[in-house]
Scaffold this motif. Structure first.
Motif, PDB file in Angstrom:
ATOM      1  N   ALA A   1      53.970 105.014  11.670  1.00  0.00           N
ATOM      2  CA  ALA A   1      53.527 105.106  10.270  1.00  0.00           C
ATOM      3  C   ALA A   1      53.126 103.747   9.719  1.00  0.00           C
ATOM      4  CB  ALA A   1      54.638 105.718   9.410  1.00  0.00           C
ATOM      5  N   VAL A   2      53.867 102.711  10.059  1.00  0.00           N
ATOM      6  CA  VAL A   2      53.527 101.382   9.549  1.00  0.00           C
ATOM      7  C   VAL A   2      52.233 100.885  10.199  1.00  0.00           C
ATOM      8  CG1 VAL A   2      54.829  99.835  11.101  1.00  0.00           C
ATOM      9  CG2 VAL A   2      54.604  99.259   8.700  1.00  0.00           C
ATOM     10  N   THR A   3      52.010 101.242  11.458  1.00  0.00           N
ATOM     11  CA  THR A   3      50.754 100.882  12.131  1.00  0.00           C
ATOM     12  C   THR A   3      49.587 101.613  11.483  1.00  0.00           C
ATOM     13  OG1 THR A   3      51.953 100.538  14.198  1.00  0.00           O
ATOM     14  CG2 THR A   3      49.564 100.836  14.363  1.00  0.00           C
ATOM     15  N   HIS A   4      49.770 102.900  11.209  1.00  0.00           N
ATOM     16  CA  HIS A   4      48.723 103.691  10.550  1.00  0.00           C
ATOM     17  C   HIS A   4      48.385 103.099   9.185  1.00  0.00           C
ATOM     18  CE1 HIS A   4      47.136 107.025   8.098  1.00  0.00           C
ATOM     19  NE2 HIS A   4      46.486 107.307   9.215  1.00  0.00           N
ATOM     20  N   ARG A   5      49.391 102.727   8.443  1.00  0.00           N
ATOM     21  CA  ARG A   5      49.190 102.144   7.108  1.00  0.00           C
ATOM     22  C   ARG A   5      48.386 100.859   7.209  1.00  0.00           C
ATOM     23  NH1 ARG A   5      52.715  98.426   4.078  1.00  0.00           N
ATOM     24  NH2 ARG A   5      52.462  98.768   1.858  1.00  0.00           N
TER      25      ARG A   5
ATOM     26  N   GLY B   1      47.656 106.991  19.851  1.00  0.00           N
ATOM     27  CA  GLY B   1      47.088 108.072  19.042  1.00  0.00           C
ATOM     28  C   GLY B   1      46.634 107.578  17.686  1.00  0.00           C
ATOM     29  N   VAL B   2      47.401 106.686  17.093  1.00  0.00           N
ATOM     30  CA  VAL B   2      47.039 106.116  15.793  1.00  0.00           C
ATOM     31  C   VAL B   2      45.770 105.285  15.926  1.00  0.00           C
ATOM     32  CG1 VAL B   2      47.786 104.507  13.994  1.00  0.00           C
ATOM     33  CG2 VAL B   2      49.405 106.137  14.935  1.00  0.00           C
TER      34      VAL B   2
ATOM     35  N   VAL C   1      39.868 104.461  15.274  1.00  0.00           N
ATOM     36  CA  VAL C   1      38.528 104.254  15.835  1.00  0.00           C
ATOM     37  C   VAL C   1      37.611 105.408  15.455  1.00  0.00           C
ATOM     38  CG1 VAL C   1      37.209 104.135  17.999  1.00  0.00           C
ATOM     39  CG2 VAL C   1      39.265 102.723  17.698  1.00  0.00           C
ATOM     40  N   GLU C   2      38.124 106.632  15.480  1.00  0.00           N
ATOM     41  CA  GLU C   2      37.297 107.791  15.103  1.00  0.00           C
ATOM     42  C   GLU C   2      36.859 107.718  13.640  1.00  0.00           C
ATOM     43  OE1 GLU C   2      35.792 110.168  16.991  1.00  0.00           O
ATOM     44  OE2 GLU C   2      36.548 108.849  18.572  1.00  0.00           O
ATOM     45  N   VAL C   3      37.756 107.275  12.765  1.00  0.00           N
ATOM     46  CA  VAL C   3      37.385 107.117  11.352  1.00  0.00           C
ATOM     47  C   VAL C   3      36.278 106.071  11.223  1.00  0.00           C
ATOM     48  CG1 VAL C   3      38.187 106.283   9.098  1.00  0.00           C
ATOM     49  CG2 VAL C   3      39.585 107.895  10.401  1.00  0.00           C
ATOM     50  N   LEU C   4      36.447 104.938  11.900  1.00  0.00           N
ATOM     51  CA  LEU C   4      35.449 103.877  11.813  1.00  0.00           C
ATOM     52  C   LEU C   4      34.110 104.316  12.394  1.00  0.00           C
ATOM     53  CD1 LEU C   4      37.591 100.723  12.703  1.00  0.00           C
ATOM     54  CD2 LEU C   4      37.014 101.621  10.439  1.00  0.00           C
ATOM     55  N   VAL C   5      34.134 104.970  13.550  1.00  0.00           N
ATOM     56  CA  VAL C   5      32.888 105.459  14.146  1.00  0.00           C
ATOM     57  C   VAL C   5      32.240 106.491  13.215  1.00  0.00           C
ATOM     58  CG1 VAL C   5      31.921 106.825  16.069  1.00  0.00           C
ATOM     59  CG2 VAL C   5      33.502 104.930  16.531  1.00  0.00           C
TER      60      VAL C   5
END
Length: 195
Positions: free
Chosen positions: A57-61, A119-120, A125-129
């Motif tokens: 979660a902290v990595t995702h944030r 996975g995060v 990367v998918e969001v950025l692409v």
């Protein structure tokens, strides 16, 4: 933590970042996070069921901050697509460079956490692409770009610029010539996309 303050996931993530900065990923514990917050470690576990979930979660944030900043450039449809795409990649490069330079301890820590949280990273990367794809699609619609397959084009652009956003290259971002190298590469890519 004052008794009147509510323990939230966001407060736990802020404290986790502080603990990671102080102790590093190998030594940071949920007990350390709880101590910073003035609560029991069980209170932290009520929000995040495992240490791995907390670290993820902290990595995702941390990664989401970049996504949010770049989303504004993606949605600035009043600007020409080539200008937006250049600004988007420049924004990504600057965000990554600041993370590496402004807080090197936390940047190194996230390097370890990212390896644990593939996975995060894949989602990031998918969001950025997806953001790059949106700009490419706008450019195709406006006649500014030629890209028969916008998704493949976005992925190719993202890969081609990895030197300027992949943390593996962070040491090279300090070179005096790095901005000129960035501009040369992005300029070349934009010329290749022009209709």
């Amino acid at each position: 933590m004052a008794a009147t303050e509510t323990l939230t996931a966001e407060r736990i993530l802020e404290a986790t970042e502080e603990v990671l900065r102080r102790y590093g990923p190998a030594k940071a514990t949920v007990v350390d996070v709880a101590r910073v917050l003035g609560v029991s470690h069980g209170s932290v576990y009520r929000h995040f069921r495992t240490k791995a979930a907390l670290r993820e979660a902290v990595t995702h944030r941390w990664l989401s901050r970049t996504e949010t900043a770049l989303a504004e450039l993606t949605s600035a449809t009043g600007r020409p697509a080539p200008e937006r795409l250049h600004a988007w990649f420049a924004g990504l490069f600057e965000a990554k460079r600041h993370k590496a330079g402004d807080d090197p301890e936390l940047f190194a820590t996230y390097g370890v956490l990212i390896d644990e949280s593939s996975g995060v990273v894949e989602e990031h990367v998918e969001v950025l692409v997806g953001q790059v794809r949106a700009i490419v699609e706008d450019g195709v619609r406006s006649g500014e770009f030629t890209a028969p397959e916008p998704d493949a084009t976005a992925r190719a652009l993202f890969s081609a610029t990895a030197h300027f956003h992949d943390p593996a290259y962070a040491e090279e971002w300090r070179k005096n010539t790095v901005e000129a190298e960035f501009d040369a590469l992005v300029g070349l890519l934009l010329r290749g996309l022009r209709a």
